[in-house]
Design an enzyme around this catalytic site. Structure first.
Site, PDB file in Angstrom:
ATOM      1  N   TYR A   1      44.072  53.820  21.309  1.00 21.23           N
ATOM      2  CA  TYR A   1      43.196  52.970  20.488  1.00 21.23           C
ATOM      3  C   TYR A   1      41.849  53.619  20.190  1.00 21.23           C
ATOM      4  O   TYR A   1      40.904  52.925  19.810  1.00 21.23           O
ATOM      5  CB  TYR A   1      42.990  51.618  21.166  1.00 21.23           C
ATOM      6  CG  TYR A   1      44.167  50.667  20.991  1.00 21.23           C
ATOM      7  CD1 TYR A   1      44.458  50.110  19.736  1.00 21.23           C
ATOM      8  CD2 TYR A   1      44.973  50.313  22.062  1.00 21.23           C
ATOM      9  CE1 TYR A   1      45.522  49.236  19.570  1.00 21.23           C
ATOM     10  CE2 TYR A   1      46.046  49.431  21.898  1.00 21.23           C
ATOM     11  CZ  TYR A   1      46.309  48.902  20.641  1.00 21.23           C
ATOM     12  OH  TYR A   1      47.360  48.029  20.462  1.00 21.23           O
TER      13      TYR A   1
ATOM     14  N   LYS B   1      53.447  43.801  23.408  1.00 26.41           N
ATOM     15  CA  LYS B   1      52.267  43.902  24.273  1.00 26.41           C
ATOM     16  C   LYS B   1      52.452  43.132  25.591  1.00 26.41           C
ATOM     17  O   LYS B   1      53.368  42.317  25.725  1.00 26.41           O
ATOM     18  CB  LYS B   1      51.048  43.382  23.502  1.00 26.41           C
ATOM     19  CG  LYS B   1      50.701  44.242  22.276  1.00 26.41           C
ATOM     20  CD  LYS B   1      49.413  43.752  21.609  1.00 26.41           C
ATOM     21  CE  LYS B   1      49.025  44.622  20.427  1.00 26.41           C
ATOM     22  NZ  LYS B   1      47.725  44.209  19.840  1.00 26.41           N
TER      23      LYS B   1
ATOM     24  N   GLU C   1      51.249  57.605  15.825  1.00 28.27           N
ATOM     25  CA  GLU C   1      51.546  56.704  16.943  1.00 28.27           C
ATOM     26  C   GLU C   1      52.936  56.975  17.522  1.00 28.27           C
ATOM     27  O   GLU C   1      53.131  56.960  18.745  1.00 28.27           O
ATOM     28  CB  GLU C   1      51.404  55.249  16.474  1.00 28.27           C
ATOM     29  CG  GLU C   1      49.950  54.907  16.167  1.00 28.27           C
ATOM     30  CD  GLU C   1      49.765  53.571  15.454  1.00 28.27           C
ATOM     31  OE1 GLU C   1      48.606  53.209  15.180  1.00 28.27           O
ATOM     32  OE2 GLU C   1      50.776  52.880  15.159  1.00 28.27           O
TER      33      GLU C   1
ATOM     34  N   ASN D   1      48.009  39.411  21.266  1.00 27.78           N
ATOM     35  CA  ASN D   1      48.713  38.960  20.061  1.00 27.78           C
ATOM     36  C   ASN D   1      50.138  39.503  19.931  1.00 27.78           C
ATOM     37  O   ASN D   1      50.617  39.761  18.833  1.00 27.78           O
ATOM     38  CB  ASN D   1      47.859  39.241  18.813  1.00 27.78           C
ATOM     39  CG  ASN D   1      47.543  40.707  18.639  1.00 27.78           C
ATOM     40  OD1 ASN D   1      47.955  41.536  19.440  1.00 27.78           O
ATOM     41  ND2 ASN D   1      46.811  41.036  17.585  1.00 27.78           N
TER      42      ASN D   1
ATOM     43  N   HIS E   1      52.042  45.152  18.400  1.00 23.80           N
ATOM     44  CA  HIS E   1      51.299  46.102  17.568  1.00 23.80           C
ATOM     45  C   HIS E   1      52.180  46.477  16.389  1.00 23.80           C
ATOM     46  O   HIS E   1      53.400  46.532  16.515  1.00 23.80           O
ATOM     47  CB  HIS E   1      50.976  47.370  18.381  1.00 23.80           C
ATOM     48  CG  HIS E   1      50.437  48.492  17.533  1.00 23.80           C
ATOM     49  ND1 HIS E   1      49.111  48.561  17.181  1.00 23.80           N
ATOM     50  CD2 HIS E   1      51.051  49.545  16.947  1.00 23.80           C
ATOM     51  CE1 HIS E   1      48.930  49.641  16.416  1.00 23.80           C
ATOM     52  NE2 HIS E   1      50.089  50.251  16.263  1.00 23.80           N
TER      53      HIS E   1
HETATM   54  N1  UDP Z   1      41.599  42.797  18.664  1.00 18.73           N
HETATM   55  C1  UDP Z   1      40.801  41.975  19.443  1.00 18.73           C
HETATM   56  N2  UDP Z   1      39.775  41.276  18.843  1.00 18.73           N
HETATM   57  C2  UDP Z   1      39.511  41.370  17.515  1.00 18.73           C
HETATM   58  C3  UDP Z   1      40.331  42.204  16.725  1.00 18.73           C
HETATM   59  C4  UDP Z   1      41.359  42.903  17.331  1.00 18.73           C
HETATM   60  O1  UDP Z   1      41.005  41.874  20.659  1.00 18.73           O
HETATM   61  O2  UDP Z   1      38.577  40.735  17.018  1.00 18.73           O
HETATM   62  C5  UDP Z   1      42.705  43.547  19.296  1.00 18.73           C
HETATM   63  C6  UDP Z   1      44.070  42.937  18.986  1.00 18.73           C
HETATM   64  O3  UDP Z   1      44.906  43.112  20.121  1.00 18.73           O
HETATM   65  C7  UDP Z   1      44.515  43.809  17.821  1.00 18.73           C
HETATM   66  C8  UDP Z   1      43.976  45.175  18.237  1.00 18.73           C
HETATM   67  O4  UDP Z   1      42.709  44.886  18.824  1.00 18.73           O
HETATM   68  O5  UDP Z   1      45.919  43.786  17.661  1.00 18.73           O
HETATM   69  C9  UDP Z   1      43.801  46.175  17.116  1.00 18.73           C
HETATM   70  O6  UDP Z   1      43.004  45.581  16.102  1.00 18.73           O
HETATM   71  P1  UDP Z   1      43.400  45.722  14.567  1.00 18.73           P
HETATM   72  O7  UDP Z   1      42.233  45.274  13.768  1.00 18.73           O
HETATM   73  O8  UDP Z   1      43.938  47.100  14.322  1.00 18.73           O
HETATM   74  O9  UDP Z   1      44.571  44.636  14.386  1.00 18.73           O
HETATM   75  P2  UDP Z   1      46.136  44.821  14.128  1.00 18.73           P
HETATM   76  O10 UDP Z   1      46.324  46.057  13.294  1.00 18.73           O
HETATM   77  O11 UDP Z   1      46.790  44.929  15.488  1.00 18.73           O
HETATM   78  O12 UDP Z   1      46.550  43.570  13.400  1.00 18.73           O
HETATM   79 MG    MG Z   2      45.678  47.978  13.617  1.00 20.69          MG
END
Ligand code: UDP
Ligand code: MG
Length: 139
Positions: A51, A11, A128, A114, A117
């Site tokens: 997304y 990212k 994806e 974070n 992905h």
């Molecule tokens: N995200 C965020 N705030 C939150 C949860 C998620 O900004 O409270 C963002 C973060 O970048 C995350 C992405 O949205 O990686 C997708 O969320 P998901 O729950 O799918 O998490 P992941 O699968 O990436 O662990």
């Molecule tokens: Mg996810």
């Protein structure tokens, strides 16, 4: 069934911090093979489409802004049990909760920024990977 591939992005925060190399090294050490890879910047529209599954969540707008704020590395990775093993390698969404030594523990700045992905299912890994790569771009 595509049980052996997952999709990842490095990212914008991790690219900006010059951590493409160290993250690719972790992926390599984790036993993943790179099937496809590209370095690009998503438009807001493209980030929104990628997304779309999160469009009802409160962080969607910020997530789309953030994911289109700078370049990313997109890649398809292969390994037995790729989806689950890659989720283990990257750690929890919130880096404060990510296991020590995981990619997010080492490189993520916040729950939003974070570092990487990782697909959450075989079905989404295929969707994806198809979003970014044609058959001609996979090896
Ligand atoms: N995200 C965020 N705030 C939150 C949860 C998620 O900004 O409270 C963002 C973060 O970048 C995350 C992405 O949205 O990686 C997708 O969320 P998901 O729950 O799918 O998490 P992941 O699968 O990436 O662990
Ligand atoms: Mg996810």
């Amino acid at each position: 069934m595509a049980t052996n591939i997952t999709f990842t992005m490095i990212k914008p925060d991790a690219v900006e911090a010059n951590n493409i190399g160290p993250i690719l090294a972790k992926i390599n050490e984790g036993g993943f093979r790179i099937v496809a890879m590209k370095y690009l910047r998503l438009t807001k529209e493209q980030a929104g489409e990628f997304y779309a599954v999160h469009s009802a969540r409160p962080f969607y707008g910020e997530l789309v802004e953030y994911m289109s704020s700078g370049p990313i590395v997109a890649a398809v990775l292969s390994k037995d049990n790729a989806v689950n093993d890659y989720r283990t390698l990257i750690g929890a969404t919130d880096p404060a909760k990510a296991e020590k030594g995981t990619i997010r523990n080492l490189f993520a700045k916040s729950i939003a920024a974070n570092a990487v992905h990782g697909s959450d299912s075989d079905e989404n890994a295929a969707i994806e990977a198809d979003f970014f790569f044609s058959k001609l771009e996979r090896f």
